[in-house]
Design a protein around this motif. Structure first.
Motif, PDB file in Angstrom:
ATOM      1  N   SER A 313       0.827  -1.205   0.000  1.00  0.00           N
ATOM      2  CA  SER A 313       0.000   0.000   0.000  1.00  0.00           C
ATOM      3  C   SER A 313       0.865   1.260   0.000  1.00  0.00           C
ATOM      4  O   SER A 313       2.055   1.221   0.279  1.00  0.00           O
ATOM      5  N   ALA A 314       0.233   2.394  -0.304  1.00  0.00           N
ATOM      6  CA  ALA A 314       0.930   3.678  -0.321  1.00  0.00           C
ATOM      7  C   ALA A 314       1.004   4.253   1.098  1.00  0.00           C
ATOM      8  O   ALA A 314       0.355   3.761   2.019  1.00  0.00           O
ATOM      9  N   ASN A 315       1.809   5.288   1.248  1.00  0.00           N
ATOM     10  CA  ASN A 315       1.905   5.973   2.528  1.00  0.00           C
ATOM     11  C   ASN A 315       0.997   7.197   2.521  1.00  0.00           C
ATOM     12  O   ASN A 315       1.054   8.021   1.616  1.00  0.00           O
ATOM     13  N   VAL A 316       0.157   7.297   3.530  1.00  0.00           N
ATOM     14  CA  VAL A 316      -0.767   8.414   3.665  1.00  0.00           C
ATOM     15  C   VAL A 316      -0.283   9.307   4.794  1.00  0.00           C
ATOM     16  O   VAL A 316      -0.073   8.838   5.923  1.00  0.00           O
ATOM     17  N   ASP A 317      -0.068  10.574   4.481  1.00  0.00           N
ATOM     18  CA  ASP A 317       0.371  11.558   5.492  1.00  0.00           C
ATOM     19  C   ASP A 317       1.651  11.120   6.202  1.00  0.00           C
ATOM     20  O   ASP A 317       1.824  11.364   7.411  1.00  0.00           O
ATOM     21  N   ASP A 318       2.547  10.463   5.471  1.00  0.00           N
ATOM     22  CA  ASP A 318       3.834  10.008   6.009  1.00  0.00           C
ATOM     23  C   ASP A 318       3.682   9.056   7.196  1.00  0.00           C
ATOM     24  O   ASP A 318       4.525   9.014   8.089  1.00  0.00           O
ATOM     25  N   ILE A 319       2.591   8.295   7.196  1.00  0.00           N
ATOM     26  CA  ILE A 319       2.357   7.292   8.239  1.00  0.00           C
ATOM     27  C   ILE A 319       2.832   5.942   7.721  1.00  0.00           C
ATOM     28  O   ILE A 319       2.411   5.487   6.661  1.00  0.00           O
ATOM     29  N   TYR A 320       3.716   5.316   8.473  1.00  0.00           N
ATOM     30  CA  TYR A 320       4.304   4.045   8.069  1.00  0.00           C
ATOM     31  C   TYR A 320       3.949   2.939   9.058  1.00  0.00           C
ATOM     32  O   TYR A 320       3.777   3.180  10.255  1.00  0.00           O
ATOM     33  N   ASP A 321       3.866   1.731   8.538  1.00  0.00           N
ATOM     34  CA  ASP A 321       3.753   0.526   9.353  1.00  0.00           C
ATOM     35  C   ASP A 321       5.174   0.002   9.529  1.00  0.00           C
ATOM     36  O   ASP A 321       5.801  -0.452   8.582  1.00  0.00           O
ATOM     37  N   LEU A 322       5.701   0.093  10.747  1.00  0.00           N
ATOM     38  CA  LEU A 322       7.074  -0.302  11.037  1.00  0.00           C
ATOM     39  C   LEU A 322       7.066  -1.597  11.843  1.00  0.00           C
ATOM     40  O   LEU A 322       6.423  -1.679  12.900  1.00  0.00           O
ATOM     41  N   SER A 323       7.785  -2.616  11.370  1.00  0.00           N
ATOM     42  CA  SER A 323       7.732  -3.921  12.038  1.00  0.00           C
ATOM     43  C   SER A 323       9.091  -4.607  12.023  1.00  0.00           C
ATOM     44  O   SER A 323      10.013  -4.197  11.316  1.00  0.00           O
ATOM     45  N   ASN A 324       9.198  -5.671  12.805  1.00  0.00           N
ATOM     46  CA  ASN A 324      10.426  -6.472  12.825  1.00  0.00           C
ATOM     47  C   ASN A 324      10.592  -7.218  11.507  1.00  0.00           C
ATOM     48  O   ASN A 324       9.646  -7.803  10.986  1.00  0.00           O
ATOM     49  N   LYS A 325      11.796  -7.192  10.989  1.00  0.00           N
ATOM     50  CA  LYS A 325      12.072  -7.875   9.724  1.00  0.00           C
ATOM     51  C   LYS A 325      12.401  -9.347   9.947  1.00  0.00           C
ATOM     52  O   LYS A 325      12.088 -10.188   9.114  1.00  0.00           O
TER      53      LYS A 325
END
Length: 361
Positions: A313-325
């Protein structure tokens, strides 16, 4: 509608003549293909089931899905190397599960105690019934039986986990769309998963469970047989993770899940096996994401950044889903701790950039 893969020889013809960047393409020689093409698991899984999507979609990914838990052994010549390359490990020696003691979990610090940047926190795991194949090889009866057994286990949960199971076949389209919009329900619109056979008998034998507060959710036969999800607004990772651990332990009393020594818990997609755990926060990082070394810092902390609405998905308002790789080769508690430390470092970086910008003005 049922689904069957194209003949193995036809799939080989497609991938052998194309320039796919997938790991499968890099290791599937003609000799290896002919060695494995006629083999079958006891569930009826074949190499064609496993390589179907990777031969139709030339993407930079693993390029192969497991037909069933046994596929990791029957087609080990491929899967072992795919797993090694994707997870960047030399030896498959995944440890036994360790979720941390309750004391250790409660000691995990809130990522955003002031409630300024973290929108929500989520931790999920995938699980597979040991006695059933993965969805591409399932019969309609398999799916119906799995749904019944899983729903029965879920509906017996008590306390804060207690809730209700909803079969997709019983939900109207408006309700489904609202659940998707609210980030509670999954979509069926990924063409790579479609061509892996994941959408066969769509809506049959599938559903969603959630507790009254909607802080614990379970997807049934979405991609994995069971996907347990704990989530809530804010950055209280201890609360979210502890709830998930309670759910895992309760479900393990009722159902038997597929595991393999050295591989951990087995899943449809080999990129998710091991702990199968993804701990993530949804966080606004408008300054950090614009830095030229953003990806380098993410890699340093083994953090994966996905779009606002998840993978692809795209980033909306510079909001990211950050998770463990990392999900293979470490314990569940270590994976959560790694995510926490990495996201905290990124949050501190964002706060420092805000201070610098204010000073410059």
């Amino acid at each position: 509608m049922d689904w069957n893969p194209r003949p193995a020889e036809e799939l080989w013809e497609l991938i052998s003549k194309n320039d796919s960047p997938s790991i499968l393409k890099g290791i599937l020689t003609e000799e290896l293909f002919h060695k494995l093409k006629d083999k079958k698991t006891s569930f009826g899984g074949t190499l064609a089931h496993c390589m179907s999507s990777g031969c139709l979609h030339f993407r930079k990914n693993a390029g192969i899905y497991a037909s069933d838990p046994e596929a990791y052994s029957v087609f080990a010549d491929i899967f072992t190397e795919v797993i090694r390359r994707y997870h960047r490990v030399e030896i498959l020696n995944h440890p036994e599960p360790y979720y941390g003691s309750e004391e250790q979990i409660r000691a995990l610090q809130n990522i955003d105690p002031d409630g300024e940047t973290v929108i929500s926190t989520r931790v999920r795991v995938g699980r597979s019934h040991a006695k059933y194949p993965f969805i591409p090889v399932c019969s309609l009866q398999n799916l119906v039986d799995m749904e019944k057994e899983t729903a029965c286990a879920l509906n017996s949960l008590t306390g804060e986990l207690a809730g209700k199971y909803y079969s997709l076949a019983d939900l109207d389209n408006a309700t489904k769309e609202q659940l998707i919009t609210d980030h509670f329900l999954y979509r069926h619109d990924d063409e790579t998963l479609r061509d892996a056979g994941l959408y066969k008998f769509l809506d049959k034998g599938r559903g969603i469970f959630f507790n009254e507060a909607k802080t614990f959710i379970c997807w049934v036969n979405e991609e994995d047989h069971v996907r347990l999800i704990s989530m809530e607004t804010g950055g209280d990772i201890a609360s979210v993770y502890l709830r998930l651990v309670k759910a895992i332990r309760e479900m393990e009393k009722r159902l038997t899940f597929a595991k393999k020594e050295g591989y951990g818990f087995l899943t449809f997609c080999s990129t998710n096996l091991g702990t199968t755990l993804r701990a993530s926060v949804l966080m606004a990082i408008p300054n950090v994401c614009k830095q030229p070394n953003f990806l380098d810092v993410l890699n340093k902390y083994n953090i994966q950044a996905r779009g606002t609405w998840g993978v692809g998905s795209a980033n909306v308002d510079d909001i990211y889903d950050l998770s463990n790789k990392r999900r293979l080769g470490l314990t569940e508690f270590a994976a959560v701790t790694e995510m926490l430390n990495g996201v905290r470092a990124i949050k501190e970086w964002e706060e420092e950039l805000v201070r610098i910008n204010k000073t410059d003005k």
